[in-house]
Design a protein around this motif. Structure first.
Motif, PDB file in Angstrom:
ATOM      1  N   LEU A 112     -52.497  39.539 -93.731  1.00  0.00           N
ATOM      2  CA  LEU A 112     -51.934  39.215 -94.868  1.00  0.00           C
ATOM      3  C   LEU A 112     -51.300  40.453 -95.712  1.00  0.00           C
ATOM      4  CD1 LEU A 112     -54.462  36.611 -96.195  1.00  0.00           C
ATOM      5  CD2 LEU A 112     -51.967  36.076 -95.552  1.00  0.00           C
ATOM      6  N   GLU A 113     -51.554  41.695 -94.903  1.00  0.00           N
ATOM      7  CA  GLU A 113     -50.986  42.764 -95.665  1.00  0.00           C
ATOM      8  C   GLU A 113     -49.341  42.795 -95.162  1.00  0.00           C
ATOM      9  OE1 GLU A 113     -52.661  46.223 -93.792  1.00  0.00           O
ATOM     10  OE2 GLU A 113     -54.634  46.066 -94.788  1.00  0.00           O
ATOM     11  N   GLN A 114     -48.955  41.997 -94.304  1.00  0.00           N
ATOM     12  CA  GLN A 114     -47.585  41.987 -94.075  1.00  0.00           C
ATOM     13  C   GLN A 114     -46.787  40.647 -94.067  1.00  0.00           C
ATOM     14  OE1 GLN A 114     -47.585  43.904 -89.989  1.00  0.00           O
ATOM     15  NE2 GLN A 114     -47.504  46.131 -90.863  1.00  0.00           N
ATOM     16  N   ALA A 115     -47.818  39.649 -94.207  1.00  0.00           N
ATOM     17  CA  ALA A 115     -47.152  38.144 -94.213  1.00  0.00           C
ATOM     18  C   ALA A 115     -47.681  37.394 -95.415  1.00  0.00           C
ATOM     19  CB  ALA A 115     -47.423  37.697 -92.613  1.00  0.00           C
ATOM     20  N   ASP A 116     -47.233  36.440 -95.750  1.00  0.00           N
ATOM     21  CA  ASP A 116     -47.894  35.507 -96.852  1.00  0.00           C
ATOM     22  C   ASP A 116     -48.526  34.395 -96.143  1.00  0.00           C
ATOM     23  OD1 ASP A 116     -46.754  36.855 -99.066  1.00  0.00           O
ATOM     24  OD2 ASP A 116     -44.801  35.728 -98.935  1.00  0.00           O
ATOM     25  N   TRP A 117     -48.269  33.993 -95.087  1.00  0.00           N
ATOM     26  CA  TRP A 117     -48.849  32.772 -94.365  1.00  0.00           C
ATOM     27  C   TRP A 117     -49.234  33.255 -92.847  1.00  0.00           C
ATOM     28  CZ3 TRP A 117     -49.501  29.524 -97.943  1.00  0.00           C
ATOM     29  CH2 TRP A 117     -48.538  29.304 -98.950  1.00  0.00           C
ATOM     30  N   PHE A 118     -49.886  32.387 -92.301  1.00  0.00           N
ATOM     31  CA  PHE A 118     -50.410  32.398 -90.760  1.00  0.00           C
ATOM     32  C   PHE A 118     -49.566  31.401 -89.911  1.00  0.00           C
ATOM     33  CE2 PHE A 118     -53.882  33.426 -93.353  1.00  0.00           C
ATOM     34  CZ  PHE A 118     -54.332  34.964 -92.681  1.00  0.00           C
ATOM     35  N   THR A 119     -48.701  30.399 -90.577  1.00  0.00           N
ATOM     36  CA  THR A 119     -48.119  29.675 -89.575  1.00  0.00           C
ATOM     37  C   THR A 119     -46.788  30.255 -89.065  1.00  0.00           C
ATOM     38  OG1 THR A 119     -49.150  27.616 -90.581  1.00  0.00           O
ATOM     39  CG2 THR A 119     -47.288  27.133 -89.246  1.00  0.00           C
ATOM     40  N   GLY A 120     -46.205  31.118 -90.140  1.00  0.00           N
ATOM     41  CA  GLY A 120     -44.789  31.760 -89.687  1.00  0.00           C
ATOM     42  C   GLY A 120     -44.480  32.244 -91.246  1.00  0.00           C
ATOM     43  N   ALA A 121     -43.171  31.883 -91.390  1.00  0.00           N
ATOM     44  CA  ALA A 121     -42.536  32.265 -92.468  1.00  0.00           C
ATOM     45  C   ALA A 121     -42.763  31.540 -93.807  1.00  0.00           C
ATOM     46  CB  ALA A 121     -41.201  32.382 -92.592  1.00  0.00           C
ATOM     47  N   ALA A 122     -43.294  30.207 -93.711  1.00  0.00           N
ATOM     48  CA  ALA A 122     -43.935  29.379 -94.582  1.00  0.00           C
ATOM     49  C   ALA A 122     -45.109  28.979 -94.183  1.00  0.00           C
ATOM     50  CB  ALA A 122     -42.785  28.345 -94.618  1.00  0.00           C
ATOM     51  N   TYR A 123     -45.725  28.021 -95.340  1.00  0.00           N
ATOM     52  CA  TYR A 123     -46.926  27.484 -95.064  1.00  0.00           C
ATOM     53  C   TYR A 123     -47.082  26.095 -94.022  1.00  0.00           C
ATOM     54  CZ  TYR A 123     -50.358  23.952 -96.805  1.00  0.00           C
ATOM     55  OH  TYR A 123     -51.557  23.223 -96.769  1.00  0.00           O
ATOM     56  N   GLY A 124     -48.022  26.086 -93.205  1.00  0.00           N
ATOM     57  CA  GLY A 124     -47.977  25.133 -92.256  1.00  0.00           C
ATOM     58  C   GLY A 124     -49.626  24.857 -91.732  1.00  0.00           C
ATOM     59  N   VAL A 125     -49.405  24.409 -90.407  1.00  0.00           N
ATOM     60  CA  VAL A 125     -50.797  23.873 -89.838  1.00  0.00           C
ATOM     61  C   VAL A 125     -51.566  25.051 -89.789  1.00  0.00           C
ATOM     62  CG1 VAL A 125     -49.777  22.004 -88.501  1.00  0.00           C
ATOM     63  CG2 VAL A 125     -49.779  24.148 -87.466  1.00  0.00           C
ATOM     64  N   ALA A 126     -51.287  26.183 -89.380  1.00  0.00           N
ATOM     65  CA  ALA A 126     -52.419  27.436 -89.231  1.00  0.00           C
ATOM     66  C   ALA A 126     -52.992  27.630 -90.379  1.00  0.00           C
ATOM     67  CB  ALA A 126     -51.893  28.593 -88.815  1.00  0.00           C
ATOM     68  N   ASP A 127     -52.267  27.703 -91.696  1.00  0.00           N
ATOM     69  CA  ASP A 127     -52.848  27.969 -92.887  1.00  0.00           C
ATOM     70  C   ASP A 127     -53.826  27.010 -93.391  1.00  0.00           C
ATOM     71  OD1 ASP A 127     -51.152  30.220 -93.949  1.00  0.00           O
ATOM     72  OD2 ASP A 127     -49.776  28.617 -93.211  1.00  0.00           O
ATOM     73  N   ILE A 128     -53.424  25.583 -92.913  1.00  0.00           N
ATOM     74  CA  ILE A 128     -54.511  24.634 -93.188  1.00  0.00           C
ATOM     75  C   ILE A 128     -55.696  24.682 -92.454  1.00  0.00           C
ATOM     76  CG2 ILE A 128     -54.760  21.954 -93.021  1.00  0.00           C
ATOM     77  CD1 ILE A 128     -51.748  21.651 -93.381  1.00  0.00           C
ATOM     78  N   ALA A 129     -55.565  25.205 -91.249  1.00  0.00           N
ATOM     79  CA  ALA A 129     -56.842  25.158 -90.418  1.00  0.00           C
ATOM     80  C   ALA A 129     -57.721  26.206 -90.823  1.00  0.00           C
ATOM     81  CB  ALA A 129     -56.417  25.583 -88.929  1.00  0.00           C
TER      82      ALA A 129
END
Length: 216
Positions: free
Chosen positions: A148-165
């Motif tokens: 999260l130092e270099q990204a806002d999300w874990f799914t890619g450029a936007a919110y998605g399944v990895a963030d939910i998990a």
């Protein structure tokens, strides 16, 4: 065209089950929820085992009777064709890598510590495992904090399944004895997840469970 409704067998206070409920709510997909008390044998009945021999929740059932188990597999099936699962093969694989991380490096420590603290008596021998679980869980949280130092999300450029998990058990990690205040980027990310459209919170450990533990 409205997708066919599905039935989810789950335990509301389980992070693995809440993943599925959160995604269904955010997709606006119709579903029926059947509460299963997995902590007290609800997944070990003959009827349940006939559908899911592994005896775990969540379990998704289609209208035609087809069954899908394993929370992250359910997320990917539900999110297929939506913005919550990247269409690009490489980015989708990156999201999947976080789903595997969640199940192998995160959930076995953070979720298990939560279960021990919330569902076992104070004199349970399982509490001897907490120092090891805290050590390994902290390692997983550190990996997330670094990302999260270099990204806002874990799914890619936007919110998605990895963030939910990852949200499912990260947001309640303090239930298992983890201090999330030491992870400021994770704290900010959790707030972003909570602000997504259609977000629904996960119930906490119920009062009756807390009362039972206090009297045991």
């Amino acid at each position: 065209m409205t997708p066919d409704p599905v039935t989810v067998h789950g335990m509301s206070t389980s992070g693995n089950c809440h993943k599925v409920r959160l995604l269904l709510e955010q997709l606006g997909r119709p579903y029926t929820w059947i509460e299963v008390d997995s902590a007290n044998g609800g997944t070990r009945t003959p009827g349940y085992l006939a559908k899911n021999p592994n005896g775990k929740v969540p379990m998704l059932e289609r209208g035609d009777g087809a069954i899908l188990v394993e929370s992250n597999a359910i997320l990917c099936w539900l999110a297929d064709g939506t913005s919550l699962l990247p269409p690009d093969a490489w980015q989708r694989a990156q999201a999947l890598s976080w789903l595997f991380f969640e199940q192998y490096s995160h959930e076995p420590y953070i979720a298990v510590a939560r279960f021990i603290c919330g569902w076992t008596p104070l004199d349970s021998p399982r509490r001897a495992d907490l120092p090891r679980l805290h050590e390994r869980g902290a390692q997983a949280l550190a990996v997330m904090e670094k990302h999260l130092e270099q990204a806002d999300w874990f799914t890619g450029a936007a919110y998605g399944v990895a963030d939910i998990a990852l949200f499912a058990y990260t947001h309640c990690a303090d239930d298992g004895g983890f201090d999330l205040s030491t992870y400021p980027r994770i704290t900010d990310w959790l707030a972003r997840v909570c602000a997504t459209p259609g977000f629904v919170p996960m119930p906490g450990v119920s009062d009756d469970v807390a009362a039972r533990l206090a009297s045991s």
